[in-house]
Structures are given as C-alpha cells and as structure tokens.
Scaffold this active site. Structure first.
Site, PDB file in Angstrom:
ATOM      1  N   SER A 136       0.708  -1.227   0.002  1.00 13.10           N
ATOM      2  CA  SER A 136      -0.049   0.071  -0.007  1.00 13.10           C
ATOM      3  C   SER A 136       0.694   1.246   0.081  1.00 13.10           C
ATOM      4  O   SER A 136       1.583   1.529  -1.001  1.00 13.10           O
ATOM      5  CB  SER A 136      -0.951  -0.047   1.350  1.00 13.10           C
ATOM      6  OG  SER A 136      -1.847   0.932   1.087  1.00 13.10           O
ATOM      7  N   ASP A 308      -9.979  -4.999  -4.228  1.00 11.74           N
ATOM      8  CA  ASP A 308      -9.396  -3.819  -3.303  1.00 11.74           C
ATOM      9  C   ASP A 308      -9.864  -2.356  -3.602  1.00 11.74           C
ATOM     10  O   ASP A 308     -10.111  -1.768  -4.323  1.00 11.74           O
ATOM     11  CB  ASP A 308      -7.909  -3.791  -3.835  1.00 11.74           C
ATOM     12  CG  ASP A 308      -7.185  -2.965  -2.811  1.00 11.74           C
ATOM     13  OD1 ASP A 308      -7.575  -2.023  -2.039  1.00 11.74           O
ATOM     14  OD2 ASP A 308      -5.768  -3.270  -2.819  1.00 11.74           O
ATOM     15  N   HIS A 337      -7.907  -5.370  -0.073  1.00 13.45           N
ATOM     16  CA  HIS A 337      -6.427  -4.778   0.333  1.00 13.45           C
ATOM     17  C   HIS A 337      -6.027  -5.520   1.692  1.00 13.45           C
ATOM     18  O   HIS A 337      -4.806  -5.343   1.853  1.00 13.45           O
ATOM     19  CB  HIS A 337      -6.798  -3.179   0.563  1.00 13.45           C
ATOM     20  CG  HIS A 337      -5.577  -2.361   0.740  1.00 13.45           C
ATOM     21  ND1 HIS A 337      -5.118  -2.334  -0.413  1.00 13.45           N
ATOM     22  CD2 HIS A 337      -5.102  -1.798   1.784  1.00 13.45           C
ATOM     23  CE1 HIS A 337      -4.155  -1.290  -0.039  1.00 13.45           C
ATOM     24  NE2 HIS A 337      -4.171  -1.171   1.194  1.00 13.45           N
TER      25      HIS A 337
END
Length: 362
Positions: A136, A308, A337
């Site tokens: 991320s 996601d 995610h």
C-alpha cells in the site's frame, strides 16, 4: 505487545533499532536476523501500509506471516516503521504533543524516513543491496524515493509492490475521498492525533473496506471474530491477528499517527498527471511535485487485487506503463486490500512467488 514482543512470541530472535532522519525524526526498525534455517546473508526490507506499522508483517501465524516465512527461508528480515507510528514518535527537538511534529506527509516519509532506514540496514548488515517489499503506502513512498534519489535506488536489488497506492481516481473507499475534511488550504480540520485515535479501529476499518462509519459504533467492545461475515474478512479468508480486540486502548488496532500526513494528503491528491505521479505535500506549495517514475531503475514486480477498495486495480494499471523495469504484474481477482497481509492463501498465491523471484535474482 509491541513489534519485538510479537516476534519473540512466535519463537524468533528479535532486535530493535532507531535511525535518525535528516530532518530530526527517530524512526524505529525491527529485525528478525534469522529463522529456522541458516542465514544466507541476504537482506529484505518490509515497509508497512497506510495507517499501519511494522507489526502488519508479523501479526499472523508464523506460517502465514511474510516476515517469518522469509526468515525461515534464510533471509535477514527488517521491518520499517514510518514517522508518526506508535514506535516512531521521537524527534530531536519536537514533542509528539506539538502540532509541528505532525507536519509531514508521505513525501517526507519517502525523502527522509526511507533513506535513513535503508542506509542504516546496509551499514548494520554490511550489504550493498537489499530486497524491498512494500504494501500500500509502503509502495507509494518507495516509488517516490527510488525515482527521486538514484543513489538510493542503486541499493535496491528488487522492489516487490503489493497493492500499490498510486492515485485515488478509482478508489471505492469513501474516506479516501473525503475532501470535506480539508479546508481551503488543504489542512486537515482540527488536525490532532488524539481526537482521531479514540475511534481508531472504526476509522481504520472504514478506510480500507468502504463500509459506512455509522454501522460500527453499535458493535463497540465486541471481538473482531464476530465480524467474520463482514466484507473485511472476505468469507473467512483472512485470519484475525492473534490477541487483537476492537479496543483502541488495550492492544487493539490503532489508527496510527501517520493519519495526519496521510488522510488529508490522499484526499487532496492530484494523482497521475502528464509529468508523473503527483501529491499535495505538507509544504502546501502551489504546484505539487511531480515524480518521474519512468526514471526509476529498480526491477519491480507488482500485484493488485480485484476486490481492493483502496488500491483499485484500474489505478494500478495506470501506473504500469510508467515502470521502466517492470518484471511482472499479477492481478488476483478475488483479493481485497487486507488479503496481501492477512489472507489465508497469501503464502500459496503470493509469498511463494516472491521467494522464487528473490532466489532467481541472486
């Protein structure tokens, strides 16, 4: 438990260090020097995501946590903790109680934290290059740092980008687009970490899942295990980290302090433009900086998830043409995610591939 205690709890050796950044922040590093196998003198650096900390890599069971899997494969594993997280709240001249302490964004994490941590690791291990795994926002700061500082990029043997957050154009997470949090100067309204941490778990969850905050308050005090039916856990494919409850004050998930340099910057992010990847930095200059990703020399492997809500796969694909040394791109259609860190099938569908690529690049 802090990160070191989590590592020791699983029966692994643990070391803790502090690195000083050029602008005066002390950022913490956790190390798992080896696992069950003999060390191979290879170093890998893991950088956490938005609202997270180094513990993301060790919160799962040993056979499901990437840090432990790498250690057992003979790697010297290092975990970074960006400024503002629970373990990186020291400064040479500022206190975390001062507003000035929180005057940063992921631009500063990239330009100051990452070089300090990587150079510390290289000095400590005596290596010339390391592997870098980002998740991320851990990818965001890597793209910025490695494209802006060629001397730092030369120290990275390969970059593994998991669910890279590059732009918010297609994100389905409402809070990541909450521009109403910003005033006309793009400052976070009432930007104080204490008022945000009180509802930490619920904000954290809503950011990553897209679920409205209103549905969470009635559930306060319940154990996370009761929420298996929520989208967050994707039909029980993600394991709840051991010993974690919903209490933000009793060892539960915390909204890390990086929110001050995170939410408002992401909400005001310009995304990709003609000259590169752009953000609104903490300096609030009139023209946001452009990072020329095409100039990044690091071999890079990228993964995205079809479910996601934060790093949408369509945004990831906008990034791919700008990566000059793209080794591979893998899209996992049914992942969200969280699955990159806590998915029960992550070792088989992702971590094994990372290990194979590390072995092949040696």
């Amino acid at each position: 438990m802090n990160v070191s205690q989590m590592i020791c709890h699983r029966g692994y050796p643990s070391e803790e260090y502090k690195a000083l950044t050029h602008d005066g922040y002390y950022v913490s590093l956790n190390r798992i020097p080896h696992g069950r196998e003999n060390p191979r003198n290879r170093v890998v650096f893991l950088q956490h995501g938005f609202l997270g900390e180094g513990s993301q890599w060790v919160e799962n069971l040993a056979n499901n946590s990437l840090a432990f899997i790498l250690a057992d494969s003979g790697y010297d594993v290092w975990l970074g903790n960006s400024r503002g997280t629970s373990w990186s709240r020291k400064h040479q001249n500022l206190s975390a109680d001062q507003v000035e302490f929180w005057d940063f964004s992921f631009h500063e994490m990239a330009m100051y934290d990452l070089p300090a941590m990587i150079n510390f690791v290289l000095q400590k291990t005596g290596q010339k290059q390391i592997y870098y795994v980002g998740y991320s926002q851990g990818c965001t700061i890597a793209f910025i740092a490695f494209s802006s500082m060629p001397e730092l990029a030369q120290k990275i043997k390969m970059f593994f980008a998991l669910a890279p957050a590059v732009t918010m154009k297609h994100t389905r997470s409402p809070i990541m687009k909450m521009t109403f949090l910003l005033d006309s100067s793009l400052h976070l309204l009432n930007a104080r970490t204490d008022c945000l941490e009180k509802s930490s778990f619920w904000i954290h969850t809503a950011v990553l899942t897209g679920c409205p905050l209103q549905i969470y308050p009635p559930l306060l005090g319940a154990e996370i295990g009761r929420f298996q039916s929520l989208r967050l856990w994707q039909q029980k494919r993600s394991r709840v980290p051991p010993g974690r409850s919903c209490s933000s004050n009793a060892g539960g998930w915390r909204l890390e302090g990086t929110v001050l340099g995170g939410v408002w910057v992401w909400a005001g992010s310009r995304g990709l433009n003609k000259s590169g990847f752009s953000v609104v930095p903490v300096s609030l200059q009139d023209t946001p900086p452009s990072y020329r990703l095409e100039e990044m020399p690091v071999p890079t492997a990228v993964w995205s998830g079809g479910e996601d809500w934060v790093a949408d796969w369509r945004d990831v694909r906008l990034l791919l043409p700008r990566i000059a040394h793209l080794v591979t791109y893998v899209h996992i259609s049914d992942w969200n995610h969280w699955d990159f860190i806590w998915g029960l099938d992550a070792p088989r569908r992702l971590y094994s591939s990372i290990l194979v690529m590390m072995e092949g690049s040696w």
